[in-house]
Design an enzyme around this catalytic site. Sequence first.
Site, PDB file in Angstrom:
ATOM      1  N   ASN A  23       0.919  -1.297   0.054  1.00 39.67           N
ATOM      2  CA  ASN A  23       0.100   0.187   0.062  1.00 39.67           C
ATOM      3  C   ASN A  23       0.860   1.124  -0.012  1.00 39.67           C
ATOM      4  O   ASN A  23       1.476   1.499   0.906  1.00 39.67           O
ATOM      5  CB  ASN A  23      -0.927  -0.254   0.949  1.00 39.67           C
ATOM      6  N   LYS A  25       0.037   4.225  -0.475  1.00 40.93           N
ATOM      7  CA  LYS A  25      -0.585   5.385   0.177  1.00 40.93           C
ATOM      8  C   LYS A  25      -0.395   6.585  -0.655  1.00 40.93           C
ATOM      9  O   LYS A  25      -0.519   6.354  -1.950  1.00 40.93           O
ATOM     10  CB  LYS A  25      -0.176   5.734   1.626  1.00 40.93           C
ATOM     11  N   HIS A 115      -9.890   1.282   4.890  1.00 42.69           N
ATOM     12  CA  HIS A 115      -8.658   1.344   5.529  1.00 42.69           C
ATOM     13  C   HIS A 115      -8.810   2.381   6.764  1.00 42.69           C
ATOM     14  O   HIS A 115      -9.618   3.168   6.520  1.00 42.69           O
ATOM     15  CB  HIS A 115      -7.643   1.804   4.523  1.00 42.69           C
ATOM     16  N   GLU A 117      -7.087   4.722   7.685  1.00 37.59           N
ATOM     17  CA  GLU A 117      -7.141   6.220   7.329  1.00 37.59           C
ATOM     18  C   GLU A 117      -8.409   6.677   6.599  1.00 37.59           C
ATOM     19  O   GLU A 117      -8.625   8.006   6.995  1.00 37.59           O
ATOM     20  CB  GLU A 117      -5.860   6.455   6.585  1.00 37.59           C
ATOM     21  N   GLU A 187      -5.721  -4.869  10.660  1.00 37.60           N
ATOM     22  CA  GLU A 187      -4.757  -3.817  10.711  1.00 37.60           C
ATOM     23  C   GLU A 187      -4.941  -2.947  12.142  1.00 37.60           C
ATOM     24  O   GLU A 187      -5.604  -2.024  12.171  1.00 37.60           O
ATOM     25  CB  GLU A 187      -4.546  -2.781   9.680  1.00 37.60           C
ATOM     26  N   GLY A 193       2.024   2.739  11.061  1.00 43.36           N
ATOM     27  CA  GLY A 193       2.985   3.754  10.869  1.00 43.36           C
ATOM     28  C   GLY A 193       3.804   4.063  12.270  1.00 43.36           C
ATOM     29  O   GLY A 193       4.208   5.201  12.213  1.00 43.36           O
ATOM     30  N   SER A 233       3.206  -1.737  10.526  1.00 37.57           N
ATOM     31  CA  SER A 233       4.755  -1.760  10.858  1.00 37.57           C
ATOM     32  C   SER A 233       5.324  -3.118  10.407  1.00 37.57           C
ATOM     33  O   SER A 233       6.349  -3.282  11.100  1.00 37.57           O
ATOM     34  CB  SER A 233       4.829  -1.363  12.157  1.00 37.57           C
TER      35      SER A 233
END
Length: 275
Positions: A23, A25, A115, A117, A187, A193, A233
């Site tokens: 991904n 992003k 996701h 985000e 996730e 991150g 991560s």
Amino acid sequence: MSLSKDLYSILMALARKKIISANWKMHITASQVLPYLTVFLSEMTVMEAVEVILIPPFTSLPKASEIVQATSHTRTLPLRLGAQNISSHEKGAFTGEIAAMMLCDLKVDCVLIGHSERRQLFGENNKIIHEKMMRAHDHHLSPILCVGETWDERSLGKEKKILEQQLREALCNLSRDQIARTIIAYEPVWAIGTGQTASLDQAEEMHSFIRGMISECSDETTAQHIRIQYGGSVTPLNAKEMLSGPNIDGALVGGASLDPHSFAEIVKHASNFST
Ligand code: 13P
């Protein structure tokens, strides 16, 4: 002679091909795609036991699609193309949105849905996520459904309750075939991150819980076939351990996928676990 449930689960775990997804992003421009893939593909040898999904930003999809198709007859590494988002609408006056048929036109065959985000920064709730799931399936795109709890939810002991709600609301009304074509990505939001990966035990516990939920929403055979990736991560340093979990069928990699060498290393780790 019927197999015991445990033996059946072990055999199914061996049969599930690992999927490693990148991904990107909001990174890697269209002109950076060719240099990236040149390096990445040069490090890949025969790896038919692993599936790799590239998930570029929309503007880089056409270039990535061109390369994936141009190399499809020569390479042995199954390379698939995914998008980072999809509109819940079919078409029309939705400025800035991308329709499923636009993705299919570029030979995209899977799409990230839900996701964290998108959930946290763009207000996507379980209802919108369900609509997007239906839209993706209408166009035979495989959704990669992302689920995961925040740190606060985990510290209150609510991680399974959150996952249950996310899974039930996203998967309700889907047929058994549609659920079987879905990929799940666990996730944990607190691991994305942050450099703080979930432990193998934590990930295994949640993946096995997800498999149990799939069995409830569908049936045991589908639950044993469905692939569940871990994301948060993942790096070349922790991938080997994480991918060793019997319920961990791959990784959804963010930061470490931006470097073609480190992404290639993660793919190589996965190939060691696949049949
Ligand atoms: P990181 O690998 O950068 O933690 O991102 C994970 C992720 O969000 C993949 O979708």
